[in-house]
Design an enzyme around this catalytic site. Sequence first.
Site, PDB file in Angstrom:
ATOM      1  N   SER A 156       0.869  -1.178   0.000  1.00 26.82           N
ATOM      2  CA  SER A 156       0.000   0.000   0.000  1.00 26.82           C
ATOM      3  C   SER A 156       0.906   1.228   0.000  1.00 26.82           C
ATOM      4  CB  SER A 156      -0.851  -0.034   1.273  1.00 26.82           C
ATOM      5  OG  SER A 156      -1.226   1.268   1.653  1.00 26.82           O
ATOM      6  N   TYR A 169      -1.874  -0.996  10.232  1.00 25.90           N
ATOM      7  CA  TYR A 169      -1.961  -1.317   8.800  1.00 25.90           C
ATOM      8  C   TYR A 169      -0.690  -0.849   8.085  1.00 25.90           C
ATOM      9  CZ  TYR A 169      -3.758  -1.347   3.991  1.00 25.90           C
ATOM     10  OH  TYR A 169      -3.933  -1.576   2.643  1.00 25.90           O
TER      11      TYR A 169
HETATM   12  P1  NAP Z   1     -11.402  -6.187   1.085  1.00 25.98           P
HETATM   13  O1  NAP Z   1     -12.407  -5.796   0.077  1.00 25.98           O
HETATM   14  O2  NAP Z   1     -11.624  -5.818   2.507  1.00 25.98           O
HETATM   15  O3  NAP Z   1     -11.162  -7.767   0.946  1.00 25.98           O
HETATM   16  C1  NAP Z   1     -10.300  -8.390   1.866  1.00 25.98           C
HETATM   17  C2  NAP Z   1     -10.212  -9.864   1.604  1.00 25.98           C
HETATM   18  O4  NAP Z   1      -9.384 -10.430   2.637  1.00 25.98           O
HETATM   19  C3  NAP Z   1     -11.555 -10.585   1.658  1.00 25.98           C
HETATM   20  O5  NAP Z   1     -11.560 -11.647   0.747  1.00 25.98           O
HETATM   21  C4  NAP Z   1     -11.573 -11.112   3.088  1.00 25.98           C
HETATM   22  O6  NAP Z   1     -12.361 -12.296   3.273  1.00 25.98           O
HETATM   23  C5  NAP Z   1     -10.117 -11.474   3.281  1.00 25.98           C
HETATM   24  N1  NAP Z   1      -9.844 -11.533   4.715  1.00 25.98           N
HETATM   25  C6  NAP Z   1      -9.996 -10.547   5.630  1.00 25.98           C
HETATM   26  N2  NAP Z   1      -9.755 -11.030   6.852  1.00 25.98           N
HETATM   27  C7  NAP Z   1      -9.472 -12.350   6.713  1.00 25.98           C
HETATM   28  C8  NAP Z   1      -9.170 -13.393   7.609  1.00 25.98           C
HETATM   29  N3  NAP Z   1      -9.142 -13.202   8.938  1.00 25.98           N
HETATM   30  N4  NAP Z   1      -8.944 -14.624   7.111  1.00 25.98           N
HETATM   31  C9  NAP Z   1      -9.006 -14.859   5.788  1.00 25.98           C
HETATM   32  N5  NAP Z   1      -9.279 -13.917   4.882  1.00 25.98           N
HETATM   33  C10 NAP Z   1      -9.527 -12.676   5.341  1.00 25.98           C
HETATM   34  O7  NAP Z   1      -9.956  -5.587   0.728  1.00 25.98           O
HETATM   35  P2  NAP Z   1      -9.385  -5.016  -0.669  1.00 25.98           P
HETATM   36  O8  NAP Z   1      -9.600  -3.575  -0.695  1.00 25.98           O
HETATM   37  O9  NAP Z   1      -9.822  -5.867  -1.790  1.00 25.98           O
HETATM   38  O10 NAP Z   1      -7.812  -5.228  -0.410  1.00 25.98           O
HETATM   39  C11 NAP Z   1      -7.067  -6.264  -1.003  1.00 25.98           C
HETATM   40  C12 NAP Z   1      -5.598  -5.978  -0.770  1.00 25.98           C
HETATM   41  O11 NAP Z   1      -5.234  -4.729  -1.381  1.00 25.98           O
HETATM   42  C13 NAP Z   1      -5.223  -5.813   0.708  1.00 25.98           C
HETATM   43  O12 NAP Z   1      -3.961  -6.390   0.928  1.00 25.98           O
HETATM   44  C14 NAP Z   1      -5.150  -4.314   0.907  1.00 25.98           C
HETATM   45  O13 NAP Z   1      -4.283  -3.970   1.960  1.00 25.98           O
HETATM   46  C15 NAP Z   1      -4.606  -3.886  -0.443  1.00 25.98           C
HETATM   47  N6  NAP Z   1      -4.883  -2.490  -0.792  1.00 25.98           N
HETATM   48  C16 NAP Z   1      -6.162  -2.092  -1.066  1.00 25.98           C
HETATM   49  C17 NAP Z   1      -6.404  -0.768  -1.430  1.00 25.98           C
HETATM   50  C18 NAP Z   1      -7.796  -0.275  -1.761  1.00 25.98           C
HETATM   51  O14 NAP Z   1      -7.960   0.931  -2.033  1.00 25.98           O
HETATM   52  N7  NAP Z   1      -8.806  -1.121  -1.807  1.00 25.98           N
HETATM   53  C19 NAP Z   1      -5.338   0.144  -1.502  1.00 25.98           C
HETATM   54  C20 NAP Z   1      -4.050  -0.297  -1.212  1.00 25.98           C
HETATM   55  C21 NAP Z   1      -3.832  -1.620  -0.854  1.00 25.98           C
HETATM   56  P3  NAP Z   1     -13.930 -12.184   3.670  1.00 25.98           P
HETATM   57  O15 NAP Z   1     -14.571 -11.386   2.572  1.00 25.98           O
HETATM   58  O16 NAP Z   1     -14.378 -13.592   3.684  1.00 25.98           O
HETATM   59  O17 NAP Z   1     -13.981 -11.511   4.996  1.00 25.98           O
END
Ligand code: NAP
Length: 257
Positions: A156, A169
């Site tokens: 990130s 985070y």
């Molecule tokens: P998200 O929509 O919150 O999805 C998170 C995923 O991780 C879901 O599949 C969730 O499963 C899984 N997860 C969460 N807790 C878990 C646990 N205890 N055990 C197993 N699985 C778990 O997040 P996202 O925005 O797609 O982010 C994906 C990646 O991109 C992350 O590493 C995040 O840090 C990074 N990122 C995102 C952004 C952004 O703007 N979105 C920006 C920079 C970096 P469930 O759905 O089953 O809970």
Amino acid sequence: MINYQAKPDLLNKKTILITGASDGIGREVALTYSRYSANLILIGKTKSKLKKIKQEILSTSKNCTPLIHTYAIDLLTINQSKCYELVTKINQYCPYLDGLLHNASILGKIAPILEQPIKLWLDVIQINVNATFMLTKSLLPLLLKAPNSSLIFTTSSVGKKGRANWGAYSVSKFATEGLMQVLFDEYKDSHLRINCINPGATRTQMRANAFPMENPKNIKEPKEIMNIYLYLMGKDSIKESGMYFNAQDGSNYNIFI
Ligand code: NAP
């Protein structure tokens, strides 16, 4: 990289494991990889969401039916024996892994360090760092058995420069990049390439939680950033390792220069 055009057979018969595949970016990556004919191993916390995505992939697959295995694993409670169990199950149908995308993460609380709840801090570090380490350690032998393989970490913009209130985070993403760098140095002469992606602002639940006042229409949807995920998982990136990629604008640089 932003204009990269993947060939339709880019991931044909490649076996790829994705964590956090049940929602957000990871879900979109699973759908995208399946369109490029990958066989998938999907890990998420919520069983019903994994079931839904599996059904969606199977109902939309046109030419051949991909193999899809789903595992509802709570990364909060993962440990050595659960990792061993997972590897044993995978080994029953797959001799090696062509790719591993570490995507699952949680945000924790956006608050100053003084107000970070200790339990939540530990949970963020457990899911974002410790679980990533344990899965990597357990799955490395399968990645190293492949003719060429790709290991991708998700970082990130707060993983390189700390930002007030981003607490656990931000610290977890510094650690993620550290793990990626250590591994790169250990495997730089192997056929395993190791890189990290910063997705940047992407329309998901995590983003909405981090920026509740933001208009989601102003930021990209997961499907708009898939090029970099395709490029790094397929053979076109075979010479890329130790690199940081920004999924928003396609920029990249070698971490070691
Ligand atoms: P998200 O929509 O919150 O999805 C998170 C995923 O991780 C879901 O599949 C969730 O499963 C899984 N997860 C969460 N807790 C878990 C646990 N205890 N055990 C197993 N699985 C778990 O997040 P996202 O925005 O797609 O982010 C994906 C990646 O991109 C992350 O590493 C995040 O840090 C990074 N990122 C995102 C952004 C952004 O703007 N979105 C920006 C920079 C970096 P469930 O759905 O089953 O809970």
